[in-house]
Design a protein around this motif. Structure first.
Motif, PDB file in Angstrom:
ATOM      1  N   TYR A 153       0.829  -1.207   0.000  1.00 15.90           N
ATOM      2  CA  TYR A 153       0.000   0.000   0.000  1.00 15.90           C
ATOM      3  C   TYR A 153       0.866   1.261   0.000  1.00 15.90           C
ATOM      4  CZ  TYR A 153      -2.270   3.947   2.236  1.00 15.90           C
ATOM      5  OH  TYR A 153      -2.672   5.211   2.545  1.00 15.90           O
ATOM      6  N   LEU A 154       1.875   1.293   0.873  1.00 10.85           N
ATOM      7  CA  LEU A 154       2.673   2.506   1.036  1.00 10.85           C
ATOM      8  C   LEU A 154       3.428   2.859  -0.243  1.00 10.85           C
ATOM      9  CD1 LEU A 154       3.285   4.592   3.249  1.00 10.85           C
ATOM     10  CD2 LEU A 154       5.338   3.265   3.804  1.00 10.85           C
ATOM     11  N   VAL A 155       3.940   1.861  -0.943  1.00 15.20           N
ATOM     12  CA  VAL A 155       4.659   2.118  -2.191  1.00 15.20           C
ATOM     13  C   VAL A 155       3.759   2.819  -3.209  1.00 15.20           C
ATOM     14  CG1 VAL A 155       5.660   0.977  -4.215  1.00 15.20           C
ATOM     15  CG2 VAL A 155       6.359   0.276  -1.933  1.00 15.20           C
ATOM     16  N   HIS A 156       2.470   2.515  -3.163  1.00 16.97           N
ATOM     17  CA  HIS A 156       1.547   3.081  -4.147  1.00 16.97           C
ATOM     18  C   HIS A 156       0.912   4.399  -3.692  1.00 16.97           C
ATOM     19  CE1 HIS A 156       1.659  -0.054  -7.187  1.00 16.97           C
ATOM     20  NE2 HIS A 156       1.798  -0.923  -6.188  1.00 16.97           N
ATOM     21  N   THR A 157       1.357   4.922  -2.563  1.00 13.79           N
ATOM     22  CA  THR A 157       0.923   6.246  -2.138  1.00 13.79           C
ATOM     23  C   THR A 157       1.957   7.276  -2.589  1.00 13.79           C
ATOM     24  OG1 THR A 157       2.091   6.258  -0.007  1.00 13.79           O
ATOM     25  CG2 THR A 157      -0.083   5.197  -0.065  1.00 13.79           C
ATOM     26  N   ASP A 158       1.725   8.527  -2.225  1.00 13.90           N
ATOM     27  CA  ASP A 158       2.672   9.595  -2.550  1.00 13.90           C
ATOM     28  C   ASP A 158       3.635   9.870  -1.407  1.00 13.90           C
ATOM     29  OD1 ASP A 158       1.693  10.265  -5.206  1.00 13.90           O
ATOM     30  OD2 ASP A 158      -0.114  10.938  -4.181  1.00 13.90           O
ATOM     31  N   TYR A 159       3.700   8.949  -0.450  1.00 16.57           N
ATOM     32  CA  TYR A 159       4.669   9.092   0.625  1.00 16.57           C
ATOM     33  C   TYR A 159       6.056   8.814   0.072  1.00 16.57           C
ATOM     34  CZ  TYR A 159       7.337   8.096   4.845  1.00 16.57           C
ATOM     35  OH  TYR A 159       8.294   8.099   5.824  1.00 16.57           O
ATOM     36  N   LYS A 160       6.987   9.692   0.328  1.00 20.41           N
ATOM     37  CA  LYS A 160       8.336   9.571  -0.200  1.00 20.41           C
ATOM     38  C   LYS A 160       9.233   8.814   0.781  1.00 20.41           C
ATOM     39  CE  LYS A 160       7.129  11.823  -3.800  1.00 20.41           C
ATOM     40  NZ  LYS A 160       6.830  11.036  -5.014  1.00 20.41           N
ATOM     41  N   PRO A 161      10.097   7.934   0.257  1.00 18.11           N
ATOM     42  CA  PRO A 161      10.966   7.128   1.127  1.00 18.11           C
ATOM     43  C   PRO A 161      11.881   7.985   1.990  1.00 18.11           C
ATOM     44  CG  PRO A 161      11.008   6.323  -1.134  1.00 18.11           C
ATOM     45  CD  PRO A 161      10.289   7.627  -1.159  1.00 18.11           C
ATOM     46  N   LYS A 162      12.011   7.581   3.241  1.00 20.58           N
ATOM     47  CA  LYS A 162      12.923   8.260   4.158  1.00 20.58           C
ATOM     48  C   LYS A 162      14.106   7.358   4.506  1.00 20.58           C
ATOM     49  CE  LYS A 162      10.351  12.026   4.889  1.00 20.58           C
ATOM     50  NZ  LYS A 162       9.184  11.715   4.065  1.00 20.58           N
ATOM     51  N   SER A 163      13.838   6.073   4.753  1.00 20.79           N
ATOM     52  CA  SER A 163      14.898   5.150   5.151  1.00 20.79           C
ATOM     53  C   SER A 163      15.499   4.483   3.917  1.00 20.79           C
ATOM     54  CB  SER A 163      14.353   4.081   6.097  1.00 20.79           C
ATOM     55  OG  SER A 163      13.470   3.216   5.407  1.00 20.79           O
ATOM     56  N   ALA A 164      16.747   4.026   4.052  1.00 24.02           N
ATOM     57  CA  ALA A 164      17.434   3.370   2.940  1.00 24.02           C
ATOM     58  C   ALA A 164      16.738   2.069   2.555  1.00 24.02           C
ATOM     59  CB  ALA A 164      18.885   3.111   3.319  1.00 24.02           C
ATOM     60  N   LEU A 165      16.278   1.291   3.558  1.00 23.80           N
ATOM     61  CA  LEU A 165      15.616   0.021   3.290  1.00 23.80           C
ATOM     62  C   LEU A 165      14.335   0.228   2.499  1.00 23.80           C
ATOM     63  CD1 LEU A 165      15.384  -3.055   3.703  1.00 23.80           C
ATOM     64  CD2 LEU A 165      14.203  -2.578   5.860  1.00 23.80           C
ATOM     65  N   TYR A 166      13.503   1.152   2.970  1.00 18.89           N
ATOM     66  CA  TYR A 166      12.236   1.387   2.269  1.00 18.89           C
ATOM     67  C   TYR A 166      12.482   1.986   0.892  1.00 18.89           C
ATOM     68  CZ  TYR A 166       7.736   3.270   0.944  1.00 18.89           C
ATOM     69  OH  TYR A 166       6.606   3.571   0.238  1.00 18.89           O
TER      70      TYR A 166
END
Length: 228
Positions: A153-166
């Motif tokens: 779900y999160l990948v398909h939102t407009d939330y931008k990655p903060k951590s290296a793993l994500y």
């Protein structure tokens, strides 16, 4: 521009979480996880094997995710005589590729999720040598399922990655959707199974696929399967 394709600027993790919990599959997984955890504590009988189960599940889950994505979600529709074989999960997933921003198509279909949870319960109670060990497995697999649902779900939102793993998970899944659907099948892990199974190429060496948004060149009307 449809609601599913609008780009929202400055989406926070809290914004994303509020939307996530408006959908039924996270609640179903969370309720199942809570019930399994309660049953596991009530059963007692803690042994060393209960520590092995989470480790084994963590090692196997990326490959389970890969196999389901490749052979179930990317199933090519076919006919045997007059019988059309085109499972709901595959049809929903094709629609998801057509419109990756349609939130309703991001989540596991409820019929499929209920079937998977019942299957996990049967495995927990019938495959493992002890009830306690089986319940440990059930807790772990439901927790992994909830993490999978959240990551996808999160990948398909407009939330931008903060951590290296994500950031790796985010990049890989978007490459799968917008670069080439034949690679990068991981969803909640950073290319673990893809690297082992050789579906993790250098993106610069991979051509952009003309069917990344139209799997198998099978036309799907966006939103057409939301009521199934």
């Amino acid at each position: 521009m449809s609601e599913s394709t609008k780009v929202r600027r400055g989406v926070t993790l809290a914004d994303a979480a509020r939307e996530f919990w408006r959908h039924p599959s996270p609640w179903l997984l969370a309720a199942g996880l809570a019930a399994a955890l309660f049953a596991r504590v009530a059963a007692g009988d803690w042994r060393l094997g209960d520590a092995v189960v989470p480790l084994a599940t963590a090692a196997a889950f990326p490959f389970l995710e890969w196999v389901i994505h490749v052979f179930v979600l990317h199933w090519r529709p076919r006919r045997i005589g007059r019988i059309a074989i085109d499972p709901l999960l595959a049809r929903k997933h094709r629609a998801h590729h057509v419109d990756p921003r349609d939130v309703a198509l991001v989540f596991i279909p409820l019929q499929s999720l209920i079937g998977a949870m019942v299957s996990a319960l049967v495995i927990a109670l019938w495959v493992f040598p002890r009830v306690g060990m089986g319940l440990t497995f059930l807790v772990v697999i439901l927790a992994f399922g909830l993490v999978y649902e959240w990551c996808h779900y999160l990948v398909h939102t407009d939330y931008k990655p903060k951590s290296a793993l994500y950031r790796v998970i985010w990049r890989d899944h978007r490459l799968h959707h917008f670069k080439n659907e034949h690679y990068w099948f991981g969803v909640s892990t950073p290319g673990t199974a893809d690297r082992v199974l050789r579906t993790y190429p250098d993106p610069t060496t991979v051509p952009t696929s003309p069917t990344a948004k139209n799997l198998h060149a099978v036309s799907v009307k966006p939103g057409a399967l939301q009521e199934d």
